[in-house]
Enzyme design. Structure first.
Site, PDB file in Angstrom:
ATOM      1  N   LYS A 171       6.682  -7.974   3.636  1.00 55.83           N
ATOM      2  CA  LYS A 171       6.561  -8.153   1.934  1.00 55.83           C
ATOM      3  C   LYS A 171       7.515  -8.488   1.092  1.00 55.83           C
ATOM      4  O   LYS A 171       8.175  -9.661   1.164  1.00 55.83           O
ATOM      5  CB  LYS A 171       7.471  -6.355   1.789  1.00 55.83           C
TER       6      LYS A 171
HETATM    7  N1  GLU Z   1       1.512  -2.824  -0.940  1.00 55.53           N
HETATM    8  C1  GLU Z   1       0.558  -1.915  -0.486  1.00 55.53           C
HETATM    9  C2  GLU Z   1       0.857  -1.420   1.051  1.00 55.53           C
HETATM   10  O1  GLU Z   1       2.147  -0.784   0.864  1.00 55.53           O
HETATM   11  C3  GLU Z   1      -0.584  -2.982   0.087  1.00 55.53           C
HETATM   12  C4  GLU Z   1      -0.380  -3.799   1.068  1.00 55.53           C
HETATM   13  C5  GLU Z   1      -1.948  -5.111   1.589  1.00 55.53           C
HETATM   14  O2  GLU Z   1      -3.342  -4.957   1.150  1.00 55.53           O
HETATM   15  O3  GLU Z   1      -1.594  -6.023   1.809  1.00 55.53           O
HETATM   16  O4  GLU Z   1       0.976  -0.726   2.074  1.00 55.53           O
END
Ligand code: GLU
Length: 425
Positions: free
Chosen positions: A114
């Site tokens: 993240k």
């Molecule tokens: N931000 C989204 C999540 O928390 C998607 C992450 C992604 O598609 O890699 O799942």
């Protein structure tokens, strides 16, 4: 104790503390190897960067950015980038940990990561946002890539942000590399179905849970949706299309309520014209807090974390909650909800639709071969429904709630991979 997780730099945000507690409880339940459990409480690597931006008035402002790669035992890191003024290293680490669990749970060959920048994106001009994104990309360029770590959009970022990230990374390498990010616009290698994927997944989970609870998908079933952005609006539309009555939705401007049901497409149209739900005429006003406590069968919290906490958990009247947001229910609140008989589909399962179609996007980019939307939606549905039932079976087998079961299931797969790969050196 020095060296313990409680003593680490990561241990400050409430969400991170909740995640560590959940890992501990679920590991005990599932009999996970304690060494594996210990490793899963910490990220593999955290990158902290300074992101200087020349603002429109000529001044320079330095923002703080992070990219946390939690675990890469199953494949490259995967997870969004969040632009929000409250982002911290600890919060990003918690969210990266949840990404590891999400990818493992759905059976994707991906790890968890993240990123985030401590910034209020609403205060930036388009030029400032672009400069911020490009400089951040350069600062993290050596740790990301289609075979290392693939960012995506999250709170405060969108397809345009991902397009700038993809362009900056590609300029650096000298050729187009669409597979470095997901959630891109279709014209530069994005996937059909990606925009709606998270909201769809939230509703697939709600539908399966409703079958177990014998709640019919009919107009007698009332639904409240907290958050009317990329996830909440789609979830509201999808669950209304299944026949339920969506009586309330909300965004940062507050909530709207209509006991006879809202016309969700009309609300979406209003937001696209006016920027928010503010001023919508065909409903009464309601606060975000009151929305959560409405007398409905299904509640879909699709905004930010920790909106259901110790103080309001006892007042939640929904029988079923499907967590569209990451961490909308605190650890303490979750225990209260479970005690009160509320069925909670946890975030790592309920909102895994987004990363699932992100995985499809990455595969399509690598193959340079793109699929039809129906095929994508069907593949998404089958993976999410399968994961839902695997978690439910685990909950029955371990005699625990869905949240612990999801974590246990995710960690059992990770444990296998980590033990097979062994510890280097
Ligand atoms: N931000 C989204 C999540 O928390 C998607 C992450 C992604 O598609 O890699 O799942």
């Amino acid at each position: 104790m020095p060296g313990s997780i409680q003593d680490s730099v990561y241990y400050s945000d409430g969400l991170f503390k909740s995640v560590v507690q959940l890992i501990d409880e679920s590991c005990k339940l599932a009999g996970i190897d304690p060494n594996v459990a210990d490793r899963l409480k910490r990220p593999k690597r955290s990158t902290i960067v300074s992101v200087p931006v020349r603002m429109d008035d000529g001044s320079i402002y330095v923002f703080e950015g992070y990219r946390v790669q939690h675990n890469m035992s199953l494949g490259p890191g995967k997870g969004g980038i969040r632009y929000h003024q409250d982002v911290t290293l600890s919060e990003v680490t918690a969210l990266a940990t949840l990404m590891t669990m999400k990818c493992s749970l759905v059976g994707l060959p991906l790890g968890g990561a993240k990123g985030g920048i401590r910034v209020n994106p609403n205060l930036l001009s388009r030029a400032e946002k672009q400069a911020l994104t490009r400089r951040y990309t350069i600062e993290i360029a050596n740790v990301i890539g289609p075979d290392r770590d693939i960012p995506a959009s999250d709170v405060g970022t969108d397809g345009q942000t991902m397009a700038w990230l993809m362009d900056t990374f590609s300029q650096l390498k000298g050729f187009a590399i669409p597979g470095v990010v997901t959630g891109k616009p279709i014209d530069i290698g994005g996937s059909l179905g990606r925009e709606d994927a998270t909201g769809r997944g939230v509703v697939h989970c709600a539908e399966e849970a409703a079958k177990i609870l014998k709640i019919p998908m009919s107009s007698n079933t009332k639904v409240a949706v907290h958050g009317f952005g990329k996830v909440g609006a789609v979830a509201a539309r999808e669950i209304a299309d299944l026949g339920c009555t969506v009586v309330a939705v909300s965004d940062v401007s507050g909530g709207i309520y209509n006991a006879n049901g809202l016309d969700i497409r009309d609300c979406m149209q209003w937001v696209s014209t006016n920027g928010s739900l503010e001023g919508y005429t065909k409903a009464e006003k309601i606060s975000n807090e009151a929305l959560l406590e409405l007398d409905v069968e299904i509640l879909l919290p699709c905004a930010m974390e920790h909106v259901i906490h110790e103080k309001n958990a006892d007042r939640i009247r929904a029988k079923l909650i499907s967590e569209g947001a990451n961490g909308p229910v605190t650890h303490e609140a979750h225990s209260i909800l479970v005690k009160n008989g509320v069925f909670v589909v946890p975030d790592v399962l309920a909102n895994a639709g987004g990363v699932t179609v992100s995985y499809f996007e990455w595969v399509q980019d690598i193959q340079s071969f793109f699929w039809h939307e129906d095929e994508i939606n069907e593949k998404l549905r089958s993976l999410i429904v399968k994961a839902f039932h695997e978690v439910h079976d685990t909950a029955v087998r371990l005699k625990c709630d869905m949240r612990k079961a999801a974590m246990a299931k995710a960690m059992l797969r990770l444990e296998k991979a980590m033990l097979l790969r062994g510890l280097f050196p």
